[in-house]
Design a protein around this motif. Structure first.
Motif, PDB file in Angstrom:
ATOM      1  N   SER A 141       0.814  -1.220   0.000  1.00 48.47           N
ATOM      2  CA  SER A 141       0.000   0.000   0.000  1.00 48.47           C
ATOM      3  C   SER A 141       0.843   1.264   0.000  1.00 48.47           C
ATOM      4  N   GLU A 142       2.153   1.147   0.232  1.00 49.54           N
ATOM      5  CA  GLU A 142       3.046   2.303   0.198  1.00 49.54           C
ATOM      6  C   GLU A 142       4.430   1.828  -0.216  1.00 49.54           C
ATOM      7  N   GLY A 143       5.315   2.765  -0.484  1.00 47.94           N
ATOM      8  CA  GLY A 143       6.660   2.405  -0.911  1.00 47.94           C
ATOM      9  C   GLY A 143       7.408   1.593   0.126  1.00 47.94           C
ATOM     10  N   VAL A 144       8.220   0.657  -0.325  1.00 46.63           N
ATOM     11  CA  VAL A 144       8.991  -0.202   0.583  1.00 46.63           C
ATOM     12  C   VAL A 144      10.421  -0.334   0.078  1.00 46.63           C
ATOM     13  N   ASN A 145      11.308  -0.773   0.978  1.00 45.72           N
ATOM     14  CA  ASN A 145      12.685  -1.110   0.629  1.00 45.72           C
ATOM     15  C   ASN A 145      13.011  -2.480   1.202  1.00 45.72           C
ATOM     16  N   PRO A 146      13.676  -3.347   0.440  1.00 48.12           N
ATOM     17  CA  PRO A 146      13.977  -4.694   0.939  1.00 48.12           C
ATOM     18  C   PRO A 146      15.041  -4.667   2.027  1.00 48.12           C
TER      19      PRO A 146
ATOM     20  N   SER B 182       6.026   0.956  -4.721  1.00 50.44           N
ATOM     21  CA  SER B 182       5.359   0.087  -3.753  1.00 50.44           C
ATOM     22  C   SER B 182       5.422  -1.390  -4.150  1.00 50.44           C
ATOM     23  N   THR B 183       6.163  -1.716  -5.188  1.00 49.08           N
ATOM     24  CA  THR B 183       6.256  -3.101  -5.658  1.00 49.08           C
ATOM     25  C   THR B 183       7.655  -3.658  -5.420  1.00 49.08           C
ATOM     26  N   LEU B 184       7.712  -4.813  -4.792  1.00 44.89           N
ATOM     27  CA  LEU B 184       8.962  -5.536  -4.590  1.00 44.89           C
ATOM     28  C   LEU B 184       9.048  -6.638  -5.639  1.00 44.89           C
ATOM     29  N   ILE B 185      10.146  -6.675  -6.366  1.00 46.07           N
ATOM     30  CA  ILE B 185      10.331  -7.640  -7.459  1.00 46.07           C
ATOM     31  C   ILE B 185      11.486  -8.568  -7.101  1.00 46.07           C
ATOM     32  N   ILE B 186      11.205  -9.873  -7.113  1.00 46.85           N
ATOM     33  CA  ILE B 186      12.224 -10.876  -6.765  1.00 46.85           C
ATOM     34  C   ILE B 186      12.426 -11.799  -7.961  1.00 46.85           C
ATOM     35  N   PRO B 187      13.564 -11.743  -8.649  1.00 46.85           N
ATOM     36  CA  PRO B 187      13.828 -12.707  -9.731  1.00 46.85           C
ATOM     37  C   PRO B 187      13.885 -14.128  -9.157  1.00 46.85           C
ATOM     38  N   VAL B 188      13.318 -15.094  -9.874  1.00 50.43           N
ATOM     39  CA  VAL B 188      13.318 -16.471  -9.377  1.00 50.43           C
ATOM     40  C   VAL B 188      13.735 -17.438 -10.487  1.00 50.43           C
ATOM     41  N   ARG B 189      14.237 -18.584 -10.048  1.00 47.66           N
ATOM     42  CA  ARG B 189      14.555 -19.696 -10.948  1.00 47.66           C
ATOM     43  C   ARG B 189      13.627 -20.855 -10.570  1.00 47.66           C
ATOM     44  N   ALA B 190      12.385 -20.753 -11.026  1.00 50.92           N
ATOM     45  CA  ALA B 190      11.360 -21.729 -10.639  1.00 50.92           C
ATOM     46  C   ALA B 190      11.307 -22.867 -11.652  1.00 50.92           C
ATOM     47  N   ASP B 191      12.354 -23.703 -11.674  1.00 50.28           N
ATOM     48  CA  ASP B 191      12.434 -24.774 -12.667  1.00 50.28           C
ATOM     49  C   ASP B 191      12.012 -26.127 -12.097  1.00 50.28           C
ATOM     50  N   GLN B 192      11.397 -26.120 -10.913  1.00 44.39           N
ATOM     51  CA  GLN B 192      10.913 -27.364 -10.327  1.00 44.39           C
ATOM     52  C   GLN B 192       9.392 -27.344 -10.248  1.00 44.39           C
ATOM     53  N   ARG B 193       8.798 -28.515 -10.314  1.00 46.45           N
ATOM     54  CA  ARG B 193       7.354 -28.643 -10.181  1.00 46.45           C
ATOM     55  C   ARG B 193       7.008 -28.793  -8.700  1.00 46.45           C
TER      56      ARG B 193
ATOM     57  N   VAL C 197       7.636 -18.106  -0.390  1.00 49.52           N
ATOM     58  CA  VAL C 197       8.243 -16.774  -0.487  1.00 49.52           C
ATOM     59  C   VAL C 197       8.180 -16.130   0.897  1.00 49.52           C
ATOM     60  N   SER C 198       9.330 -15.779   1.456  1.00 46.19           N
ATOM     61  CA  SER C 198       9.418 -15.106   2.752  1.00 46.19           C
ATOM     62  C   SER C 198      10.037 -13.731   2.533  1.00 46.19           C
ATOM     63  N   TYR C 199       9.453 -12.705   3.145  1.00 50.06           N
ATOM     64  CA  TYR C 199       9.940 -11.346   2.885  1.00 50.06           C
ATOM     65  C   TYR C 199       9.983 -10.525   4.173  1.00 50.06           C
ATOM     66  N   ARG C 200      10.851  -9.540   4.175  1.00 51.98           N
ATOM     67  CA  ARG C 200      10.915  -8.514   5.220  1.00 51.98           C
ATOM     68  C   ARG C 200      11.372  -7.232   4.551  1.00 51.98           C
ATOM     69  N   VAL C 201      10.539  -6.214   4.585  1.00 53.85           N
ATOM     70  CA  VAL C 201      10.841  -4.942   3.933  1.00 53.85           C
ATOM     71  C   VAL C 201      10.619  -3.813   4.929  1.00 53.85           C
ATOM     72  N   ILE C 202      11.096  -2.634   4.573  1.00 51.08           N
ATOM     73  CA  ILE C 202      10.906  -1.442   5.405  1.00 51.08           C
ATOM     74  C   ILE C 202       9.893  -0.546   4.708  1.00 51.08           C
ATOM     75  N   SER C 203       8.825  -0.207   5.424  1.00 51.25           N
ATOM     76  CA  SER C 203       7.795   0.642   4.845  1.00 51.25           C
ATOM     77  C   SER C 203       8.263   2.093   4.826  1.00 51.25           C
ATOM     78  N   ALA C 204       7.485   2.934   4.175  1.00 50.89           N
ATOM     79  CA  ALA C 204       7.877   4.335   4.016  1.00 50.89           C
ATOM     80  C   ALA C 204       7.993   5.072   5.336  1.00 50.89           C
ATOM     81  N   ASP C 205       7.295   4.596   6.380  1.00 45.35           N
ATOM     82  CA  ASP C 205       7.378   5.263   7.682  1.00 45.35           C
ATOM     83  C   ASP C 205       8.415   4.619   8.589  1.00 45.35           C
TER      84      ASP C 205
END
Length: 553
Positions: free
Chosen positions: A59-64, A88-99, A104-112
């Motif tokens: 909902s607001e800007g973030v930093n990883p 406000s979008t976090l983009i994570i490149p992935v190598r999803a070559d398995q079935r 996905v686990s994340y921790r980011v810092i919000s704008a505040d």
């Protein structure tokens, strides 16, 4: 030490301890201040084609947070690349070559400046067992979460001991009285603000990373951030302010001070204003929907509080004990007007910020932030009542005849405002009511929507209300990876609840448009339902996708 001095120190210690109990009590970690609105691939979705990256939109800007963002493959390998934030979008490149299922686990810092953490899953081709995380540390350490409000309280207390006393020394202090006591008070305030700022700078590292209080590994990143820059600017301004205050605090042989010109006062006021703005720029106002208004309102709120409470400290600590009847007769009416203006500005700024951060009556009564606002409002009403009583004493000029009455009133006013400072120190760590309410709506909205991909089409699935009982299902077909409508010849849907032994149930679909089919049906039990959608796009071409939906009771 005389009995009177011991009594005053005992009262002060009791006030400080009372305030500490207010904010040390709820020492649980602060909640996230940004809301995860959607993910691509969607949470718990099954996609046929492996994605090149995973996207999380907030909902607001973030930093990883470095090292705290993982994508775990079905076999337990880490397959995520270096994340990047685009607004406000976090983009994570992935190598999803398995079935199978990916975590996905994340921790980011919000704008505040507050951390936001969580996890979700998606599957490629079919679901499988959810892989385990390779690292912990997604939660804020409770010791860190408890110490941060203490550091903030010290900063607010220091601000009070600088702003109010300096104004009194400049415009209300009798020249015959010694400035040694007030000068020590102001220097103590400067020291508290500096210590609080350094503590906030250090604590932000373990706070954002989820480490212990001794874990300062991310301090370099904190210093380089907007939060760290604001605190470093505050420290630099404090040094300049301390230099500019020297002639005001300097004591001559007769107890007076050395002179300062109007240019010096203008520069001092400018430095002070700039320093004040570093508080809202490192908190909730910086991420508000109307940031400029929130930042200004918060700065006015802080200054008004510091003038009012700092003036009370000077009254109770020095003027009511040392000034003569004639001096008090001149000082108190002026102070009474100052206090009235400060209270008015405090109230106006508080209302503006509350309207922005709360938004609705339900959020006021139904969120932690809103309830703290109610507590703070009740305390504020009490202290305004006492202040009004003090003003009536000043207008009636009974301070000389019965000085004990106004001393008692001012002490009570000071006591409650110290507790208000404690409440404020906790409040600034709480999730704003507007965000908490949005989280609650997302959690209880009873609506499921997801986009899933296959080689033949992209399917939008909408299930409402995703609860036990009657549900509406809407399916929309698009050309793969686009928003172009796709004509579909046949729609087949089944729903199963494997955990409860419910085998696939046929869900009848009604085609209402070339790319749109609907169904009204019953879900008999809560749990994680598995929906399979088979779409035939030509006489011979068809593909099946799977979606899991958590159905509430």
């Amino acid at each position: 030490m005389t009995a009177e001095k011991r009594r005053r120190w005992a009262v002060l210690a009791a006030l400080v301890l009372g305030a500490l109990t207010v904010f040390v009590g709820p020492a649980s970690p602060a909640s996230a201040h940004a809301v995860l609105q959607r993910t691509t691939p969607a949470t718990q979705s099954v996609v046929q084609a492996a994605p090149a990256d995973v996207k999380l939109t907030f909902s607001e800007g973030v930093n990883p947070v470095a090292g705290k963002i993982q994508v775990i493959a079905p076999n337990g390998d880490r397959v995520g690349g270096d994340p990047r934030a685009e607004g406000s979008t976090l983009i994570i490149p992935v190598r999803a070559d398995q079935r199978g299922t990916y975590l996905v686990s994340y921790r980011v810092i919000s704008a505040d400046s507050h951390p936001v953490s969580g996890a979700f899953t998606f599957s490629v081709g079919a679901t499988s067992a959810v892989p385990a995380l390779t690292e912990d540390g997604d939660e804020t350490d409770p010791v860190v979460a408890g110490v941060i409000p203490v550091a903030k309280f010290l900063g607010y207390a220091g601000l009070v001991l600088v702003v109010g006393p300096v104004l009194v020394l400049l415009f209300l202090w009798p020249s015959r009285l010694s400035r040694r006591g007030p000068a020590r008070l102001v220097r103590t305030g400067l020291g508290l603000v500096a210590a609080s700022t350094l503590a906030a700078l250090y604590l932000q590292a373990p706070y954002t990373s989820g480490g212990t209080i001794l874990d300062a590994g991310g301090l370099g990143d904190v210093v380089a951030s907007a939060f760290g820059t604001a605190l470093l600017v505050r420290l630099g301004l404090l040094v300049a302010i301390a230099i500019m205050l020297r002639p005001i605090l300097a004591v001559r042989g007769d107890g007076g001070r050395t002179g300062e010109g109007p240019i010096d006062l203008i520069v001092l006021a400018a430095l002070g204003a700039a320093a004040i703005f570093t508080w809202p720029l490192t908190g909730h106002p910086s991420a508000s929907p109307v940031a400029a208004v929130s930042v200004v309102a918060d700065a006015v709120h802080l200054v008004s509080m510091a003038v009012w409470l700092g003036g009370l400290v000077m009254l109770i600590g020095f003027l009511l004990r040392q000034a003569s009847e004639r001096e008090l007769g001149a000082i108190l009416p002026i102070w009474s007007r100052w206090a009235a203006l400060a209270v008015g500005a405090l109230l106006l700024a508080g209302v503006v910020n509350a309207l922005i951060e709360i938004g609705t009556l339900d959020a006021l009564t139904g969120t932690t932030y809103g309830r703290f606002i109610l507590v703070k409002t009740a305390l504020f009403a009490a202290v305004v009542g006492i202040a009004a009583y003090s003003r009536s004493l000043v207008r009636k000029r009974v301070t000389a005849e019965r000085p004990g009455r106004i001393r008692t009133a001012v002490r009570a006013e000071l006591a409650i405002t110290v507790v208000v400072l404690g409440v404020t120190s906790v409040l600034v760590q709480q999730t704003p009511a507007r965000t908490e309410a949005e989280n609650a709506v997302l959690a209880d909205q009873g609506y499921f929507s997801v986009l899933v991909d296959s080689p033949l089409y992209t399917l939008q699935v909408e299930l409402d209300p995703a609860k036990v009982g009657g549900n509406s299902l809407h399916l929309y077909a698009y050309e793969p990876g686009t928003t172009n409508l796709l004509t579909t010849e046949e729609w087949t849907t089944t729903a199963a609840l494997p955990a409860a032994g419910i085998e696939p149930i046929d869900v009848p679909m009604l085609r209402v448009a070339d790319n749109h089919a609907i169904s009204e049906f019953q879900l008999p039990a809560a749990g994680t339902w598995e929906f399979k959608f088979t779409l035939r796009t030509t006489e011979i071409d068809q593909a099946t996708v799977t979606v899991t939906v958590d159905v509430a009771s």
